[in-house]
Motif scaffolding. Structure first.
Motif, PDB file in Angstrom:
ATOM      1  N   ASP A   1     -27.904  67.301  26.359  1.00  0.00           N
ATOM      2  CA  ASP A   1     -27.509  67.260  27.598  1.00  0.00           C
ATOM      3  C   ASP A   1     -28.216  68.573  28.267  1.00  0.00           C
ATOM      4  OD1 ASP A   1     -25.889  69.784  27.714  1.00  0.00           O
ATOM      5  OD2 ASP A   1     -24.552  68.657  26.466  1.00  0.00           O
ATOM      6  N   PRO A   2     -28.261  68.418  29.857  1.00  0.00           N
ATOM      7  CA  PRO A   2     -29.201  69.418  30.465  1.00  0.00           C
ATOM      8  C   PRO A   2     -28.778  70.701  30.147  1.00  0.00           C
ATOM      9  CG  PRO A   2     -28.553  67.492  32.081  1.00  0.00           C
ATOM     10  CD  PRO A   2     -27.649  67.185  30.712  1.00  0.00           C
ATOM     11  N   LEU A   3     -27.381  70.977  30.057  1.00  0.00           N
ATOM     12  CA  LEU A   3     -27.027  72.390  29.526  1.00  0.00           C
ATOM     13  C   LEU A   3     -27.303  72.916  28.354  1.00  0.00           C
ATOM     14  CD1 LEU A   3     -25.524  75.128  30.728  1.00  0.00           C
ATOM     15  CD2 LEU A   3     -23.420  74.007  29.660  1.00  0.00           C
ATOM     16  N   ALA A   4     -27.272  72.029  27.376  1.00  0.00           N
ATOM     17  CA  ALA A   4     -27.927  72.323  26.056  1.00  0.00           C
ATOM     18  C   ALA A   4     -29.290  72.359  26.044  1.00  0.00           C
ATOM     19  CB  ALA A   4     -27.672  71.058  25.026  1.00  0.00           C
ATOM     20  N   ASP A   5     -29.999  71.918  26.649  1.00  0.00           N
ATOM     21  CA  ASP A   5     -31.589  72.146  26.795  1.00  0.00           C
ATOM     22  C   ASP A   5     -31.791  73.471  27.379  1.00  0.00           C
ATOM     23  OD1 ASP A   5     -33.067  70.267  25.421  1.00  0.00           O
ATOM     24  OD2 ASP A   5     -32.793  68.761  27.105  1.00  0.00           O
ATOM     25  N   LEU A   6     -31.055  73.686  28.486  1.00  0.00           N
ATOM     26  CA  LEU A   6     -31.495  74.972  29.174  1.00  0.00           C
ATOM     27  C   LEU A   6     -30.957  76.036  28.355  1.00  0.00           C
ATOM     28  CD1 LEU A   6     -30.563  74.056  32.825  1.00  0.00           C
ATOM     29  CD2 LEU A   6     -32.653  73.984  31.440  1.00  0.00           C
ATOM     30  N   LEU A   7     -29.763  76.117  27.536  1.00  0.00           N
ATOM     31  CA  LEU A   7     -29.408  77.154  26.694  1.00  0.00           C
ATOM     32  C   LEU A   7     -30.418  77.248  25.690  1.00  0.00           C
ATOM     33  CD1 LEU A   7     -25.656  76.500  26.888  1.00  0.00           C
ATOM     34  CD2 LEU A   7     -26.676  78.618  27.681  1.00  0.00           C
ATOM     35  N   ASP A   8     -30.966  76.116  25.043  1.00  0.00           N
ATOM     36  CA  ASP A   8     -31.759  76.308  23.749  1.00  0.00           C
ATOM     37  C   ASP A   8     -32.886  77.656  24.010  1.00  0.00           C
ATOM     38  OD1 ASP A   8     -32.455  75.205  21.107  1.00  0.00           O
ATOM     39  OD2 ASP A   8     -34.442  75.004  22.099  1.00  0.00           O
ATOM     40  N   GLY A   9     -33.290  77.557  25.141  1.00  0.00           N
ATOM     41  CA  GLY A   9     -34.181  78.890  25.282  1.00  0.00           C
ATOM     42  C   GLY A   9     -33.728  80.074  25.560  1.00  0.00           C
ATOM     43  N   VAL A  10     -32.335  80.182  25.588  1.00  0.00           N
ATOM     44  CA  VAL A  10     -31.488  81.181  25.894  1.00  0.00           C
ATOM     45  C   VAL A  10     -30.892  81.823  24.552  1.00  0.00           C
ATOM     46  CG1 VAL A  10     -30.211  82.569  27.605  1.00  0.00           C
ATOM     47  CG2 VAL A  10     -31.172  80.675  28.160  1.00  0.00           C
TER      48      VAL A  10
END
Length: 312
Positions: free
Chosen positions: A2-11
């Motif tokens: 999901d969008p949040l998971a994708d964005l968190l992957d780089g964090v």
């Protein structure tokens, strides 16, 4: 994803910096470590987070705060208390006039303070976030956010604080994973609050039509998606799907898809060994020229200038 998971992957935390500060009033620390994202909690007592030129934010016992960097800020027992110590990258501590006091104030492996049993204990972990994908998450956050104790995941934060007070096998990896869990739970709790004004892509994830469509885009951004194809996958008419997507997410489906592909391309371009042609194919552009046209339209700069770090 999901969008949040994708964005968190780089964090994701990878050898993050941690600190456990034990303090006695009056106290104030100048945070100048340059971290892009800091997660902090008051394990005992309270702390005021004071951004330069901004309004002070109170963090009570058990609250969890997220602070966006890299600008310096002050944290103290009172907004009016002048800082006595500067916290630099790597948890190096100096006085305000530059004298290194790291060893003098060290109480343990990752614990520093003015007294072994201070009335305030603040634990924190920092992320050095980079990349356009992660930047989309940072852009959705205010400079400082605080999730009050009832909404924060207390067991995770208490475990983080306990782990910081000692040493054990595999501690570095254990702390990194705890920090990731704490960040995810804090973001979820924050976005659920009315004052958070969660971005459209986050709110839309729970929608029965648009949520699955967002996951399709993030699972396979290189697929030749069209509005009709996405609508068909989620069982909606093209027109109804397009209207609902734009209403919930805040932009049309193809604009969202383009923005996501360009963000992915921008991160891939940071790798000098990856050709622009290869990046284009990865994000579903016919060739380097097609990617360059789209990239410049969205970002105002060509892929080659972006890679070189040159301004528009």
């Amino acid at each position: 994803m999901d969008p949040l998971a994708d964005l968190l992957d780089g964090v994701r935390a990878r050898s993050a910096e941690f600190c456990r500060a034990v303090l006695e009033p009056p106290w104030a620390l100048r945070i100048a470590d340059g971290a892009m994202l800091t997660l902090a909690t008051a394990l005992r007592g309270h702390a005021w987070i004071v951004p330069d030129g901004g309004e002070p934010v109170l963090m009570r016992t058990g609250d969890v705060a997220i602070v966006k960097g890299p600008d310096p800020y002050t944290i103290g027992d009172d907004p009016a208390t002048e800082p006595h110590t500067i916290v630099h990258a790597g948890n190096r501590l100096t006085t305000m006039d530059g004298v290194d006091v790291t060893e003098e104030l060290r109480l343990g492996p990752r614990t520093s303070g003015l007294a072994p049993d201070g009335s305030a204990i603040v634990a924190s972990g920092t992320y050095q976030v980079s990349g356009d994908v992660s930047g989309r998450l940072l852009n959705a956050l205010p400079p400082i956010l605080v999730v009050p104790r009832p909404g924060a995941q207390e067991p995770i934060m208490e475990l983080l604080g306990q782990e910081l007070s000692g040493e054990g096998p595999g501690q570095r990896v254990f702390l990194d994973r705890l920090l990731d869990l704490a960040l995810i739970s804090t973001l979820r709790a924050w976005f659920a609050r009315p004052e958070a004004r969660a971005p459209g892509w986050y709110r839309a994830q729970s929608d029965p039509l648009i949520g699955p469509a967002l996951r399709l885009i993030h699972d396979d951004p290189a697929r030749p998606w069209t509005v009709a194809a996405l609508a068909g996958k989620v069982g909606a008419s093209r027109a109804a799907f397009a209207r609902r997507f734009a209403s919930l997410v805040g932009e049309p489906p193809m604009a969202y898809l383009t923005g996501w592909r360009i963000a992915l391309a921008a991160d891939l371009l940071r790798s000098p060994e990856t050709t622009i042609e290869a990046v284009a194919r990865h994000v579903r552009y016919a060739n380097a020229f097609a990617l360059s046209v789209a990239f410049k339209r969205v970002r105002g700069v060509s892929p080659s200038r972006h890679r070189a770090g040159l301004p528009r």
